[in-house]
Design a protein around this motif. Structure first.
Motif, PDB file in Angstrom:
ATOM      1  N   GLU A  40      38.747  32.335  35.152  1.00  0.00           N
ATOM      2  CA  GLU A  40      38.077  33.630  35.104  1.00  0.00           C
ATOM      3  C   GLU A  40      37.525  33.971  36.482  1.00  0.00           C
ATOM      4  O   GLU A  40      37.194  33.075  37.266  1.00  0.00           O
ATOM      5  CB  GLU A  40      36.973  33.608  34.054  1.00  0.00           C
ATOM      6  CG  GLU A  40      37.531  33.453  32.655  1.00  0.00           C
ATOM      7  CD  GLU A  40      36.487  33.560  31.560  1.00  0.00           C
ATOM      8  OE1 GLU A  40      35.272  33.641  31.868  1.00  0.00           O
ATOM      9  OE2 GLU A  40      36.898  33.561  30.383  1.00  0.00           O
ATOM     10  N   GLU A  41      37.426  35.248  36.766  1.00  0.00           N
ATOM     11  CA  GLU A  41      37.021  35.695  38.093  1.00  0.00           C
ATOM     12  C   GLU A  41      35.693  35.072  38.540  1.00  0.00           C
ATOM     13  O   GLU A  41      35.571  34.608  39.672  1.00  0.00           O
ATOM     14  CB  GLU A  41      36.930  37.220  38.134  1.00  0.00           C
ATOM     15  CG  GLU A  41      36.837  37.756  39.529  1.00  0.00           C
ATOM     16  CD  GLU A  41      37.074  39.253  39.601  1.00  0.00           C
ATOM     17  OE1 GLU A  41      36.571  39.850  40.562  1.00  0.00           O
ATOM     18  OE2 GLU A  41      37.752  39.802  38.727  1.00  0.00           O
ATOM     19  N   GLU A  42      34.713  35.021  37.637  1.00  0.00           N
ATOM     20  CA  GLU A  42      33.417  34.442  38.011  1.00  0.00           C
ATOM     21  C   GLU A  42      33.507  32.926  38.216  1.00  0.00           C
ATOM     22  O   GLU A  42      32.655  32.341  38.878  1.00  0.00           O
ATOM     23  CB  GLU A  42      32.331  34.790  36.991  1.00  0.00           C
ATOM     24  CG  GLU A  42      32.604  34.359  35.580  1.00  0.00           C
ATOM     25  CD  GLU A  42      33.397  35.364  34.742  1.00  0.00           C
ATOM     26  OE1 GLU A  42      33.512  35.124  33.540  1.00  0.00           O
ATOM     27  OE2 GLU A  42      33.910  36.366  35.279  1.00  0.00           O
ATOM     28  N   VAL A  44      35.865  31.463  39.917  1.00  0.00           N
ATOM     29  CA  VAL A  44      36.344  31.220  41.283  1.00  0.00           C
ATOM     30  C   VAL A  44      35.149  30.904  42.181  1.00  0.00           C
ATOM     31  O   VAL A  44      35.180  29.952  42.966  1.00  0.00           O
ATOM     32  CB  VAL A  44      37.140  32.425  41.830  1.00  0.00           C
ATOM     33  CG1 VAL A  44      37.538  32.203  43.284  1.00  0.00           C
ATOM     34  CG2 VAL A  44      38.368  32.698  40.965  1.00  0.00           C
ATOM     35  N   CYS A  74      45.419  33.788  43.136  1.00  0.00           N
ATOM     36  CA  CYS A  74      45.644  35.012  42.376  1.00  0.00           C
ATOM     37  C   CYS A  74      47.155  35.165  42.205  1.00  0.00           C
ATOM     38  O   CYS A  74      47.892  35.236  43.193  1.00  0.00           O
ATOM     39  CB  CYS A  74      45.037  36.204  43.109  1.00  0.00           C
ATOM     40  SG  CYS A  74      44.971  37.697  42.100  1.00  0.00           S
ATOM     41  N   GLU A  78      47.891  39.448  39.061  1.00  0.00           N
ATOM     42  CA  GLU A  78      46.542  39.645  39.589  1.00  0.00           C
ATOM     43  C   GLU A  78      45.496  38.949  38.722  1.00  0.00           C
ATOM     44  O   GLU A  78      44.401  39.441  38.510  1.00  0.00           O
ATOM     45  CB  GLU A  78      46.233  41.124  39.787  1.00  0.00           C
ATOM     46  CG  GLU A  78      47.139  41.755  40.834  1.00  0.00           C
ATOM     47  CD  GLU A  78      46.751  43.170  41.205  1.00  0.00           C
ATOM     48  OE1 GLU A  78      45.628  43.606  40.891  1.00  0.00           O
ATOM     49  OE2 GLU A  78      47.589  43.823  41.833  1.00  0.00           O
ATOM     50  N   GLU A  79      45.875  37.761  38.218  1.00  0.00           N
ATOM     51  CA  GLU A  79      44.976  36.913  37.447  1.00  0.00           C
ATOM     52  C   GLU A  79      44.804  35.603  38.208  1.00  0.00           C
ATOM     53  O   GLU A  79      45.722  35.134  38.877  1.00  0.00           O
ATOM     54  CB  GLU A  79      45.564  36.630  36.060  1.00  0.00           C
ATOM     55  CG  GLU A  79      45.732  37.892  35.236  1.00  0.00           C
ATOM     56  CD  GLU A  79      46.544  37.662  33.968  1.00  0.00           C
ATOM     57  OE1 GLU A  79      46.312  38.415  33.018  1.00  0.00           O
ATOM     58  OE2 GLU A  79      47.411  36.764  33.937  1.00  0.00           O
ATOM     59  N   TRP A  80      43.615  35.000  38.088  1.00  0.00           N
ATOM     60  CA  TRP A  80      43.320  33.769  38.791  1.00  0.00           C
ATOM     61  C   TRP A  80      43.815  32.572  38.007  1.00  0.00           C
ATOM     62  O   TRP A  80      43.811  32.579  36.777  1.00  0.00           O
ATOM     63  CB  TRP A  80      41.817  33.644  39.034  1.00  0.00           C
ATOM     64  CG  TRP A  80      41.310  34.640  40.015  1.00  0.00           C
ATOM     65  CD1 TRP A  80      40.711  35.839  39.740  1.00  0.00           C
ATOM     66  CD2 TRP A  80      41.376  34.540  41.437  1.00  0.00           C
ATOM     67  NE1 TRP A  80      40.387  36.479  40.907  1.00  0.00           N
ATOM     68  CE2 TRP A  80      40.789  35.707  41.965  1.00  0.00           C
ATOM     69  CE3 TRP A  80      41.858  33.583  42.315  1.00  0.00           C
ATOM     70  CZ2 TRP A  80      40.667  35.946  43.327  1.00  0.00           C
ATOM     71  CZ3 TRP A  80      41.754  33.812  43.678  1.00  0.00           C
ATOM     72  CH2 TRP A  80      41.160  34.981  44.174  1.00  0.00           C
TER      73      TRP A  80
END
Length: 190
Positions: A40-42, A44, A74, A78-80
Motif C-alpha cells: 500500500e502507498e503508505e 512505502v 511502482c 501504477e501500484e506498489w
C-alpha cells in the motif's frame, strides 16, 4: 457477497479452510509468481523508515536488489509492490537452516527491532484486496502452491477468515471483524 461498511467480502473466505503449512510448501509463495507482493502507498514510507533495521536480516542479493530498485517499486498498473531478486523471489525473502523461505521484515519484527510486522497483503494472504472507487473487495485468491494449506485448514477446521483474523483486524478494525463473525453466524443458520 457480504457488505460491511465500504467493503464487499466474498463468502469464500468464510466457507473455505486455510492454514499455512510451511513444513510442506517451504514458503514458496515468496518465491513463485511474476511480481512482488502488493504494498500500500503508505507502507512505502514505512519500508523506507525501517529498512536500515531490516537490512541485516536480508540476504546479500536481497539487499543489493533493494538498494538498486528501492524498498518498493511502482509497477505498470501504477501500484506498489515489493522488489524481486532478478525477477524471482521477493527481495525481503530469507531462508532458515532448513531451506524454508521466511520474511526478513517479519524476522526483524519478531526480534523487536521494528514495530511493523510486514506488508498487509502478505499478512492477509490468501486474501487479496482490490480497491474500487466506492468499496474494497475482499477476496480469496486460490493458488495451486497452497494446496497443503487448504488440506491443513480443512483438517483443523479453520476457515480463512479465522486464519487471518489478526491481519483483518489490523486492516479493518475489531468492530469490522465482529460484524464479519455475525455475518458468518447468520449464514450458518440458513
Amino acid at each position: 457477497m457480504i457488505e460491511i461498511n465500504d467493503t464487499l467480502i466474498s463468502e469464500e473466505i468464510l466457507e473455505n479452510h486455510f492454514v499455512c503449512n510451511l513444513q510442506a510448501c517451504k514458503g514458496v509463495c515468496c518465491v513463485e509468481g511474476d511480481a512482488g507482493a502488493p504494498v500500500e502507498e503508505e507502507e512505502v514510507e514505512i519500508l523506507e523508515r525501517i529498512y536500515h533495521k531490516v537490512a541485516p536480516y536480508l540476504s546479500e542479493q536481497g539487499r543489493k536488489s533493494i538498494e538498486k530498485q528501492g524498498v518498493a517499486i511502482c509497477n505498470y498498473h501504477e501500484e506498489w509492490e515489493t522488489p524481486l531478486i532478478e525477477g524471482g523471489e521477493c527481495a525481503y525473502a530469507v531462508r532458515d537452516d532448513k531451506g524454508t523461505v521466511l520474511c526478513g521484515i517479519e524476522q526483524a519484527y519478531r526480534e523487536g527491532k521494528i514495530d511493523w510486522k510486514k506488508p498487509i497483503s502478505c499478512h492477509l494472504y490468501p486474501i487479496r484486496l482490490k480497491e474500487y472507487t466506492s468499496f474494497t473487495a475482499v477476496n480469496y485468491e486460490r493458488w495451486s502452491i497452497c494446496k497443503d494449506a487448504c488440506i491443513l485448514g480443512r483438517k483443523l477446521q479453520i476457515p480463512i477468515y479465522q486464519f487471518v483474523k489478526e491481519a483483518l483486524i489490523r486492516k479493518f478494525g475489531e468492530e469490522w471483524y465482529e460484524q464479519l463473525e455475525i455475518a458468518k453466524s447468520l449464514i450458518s443458520k440458513k
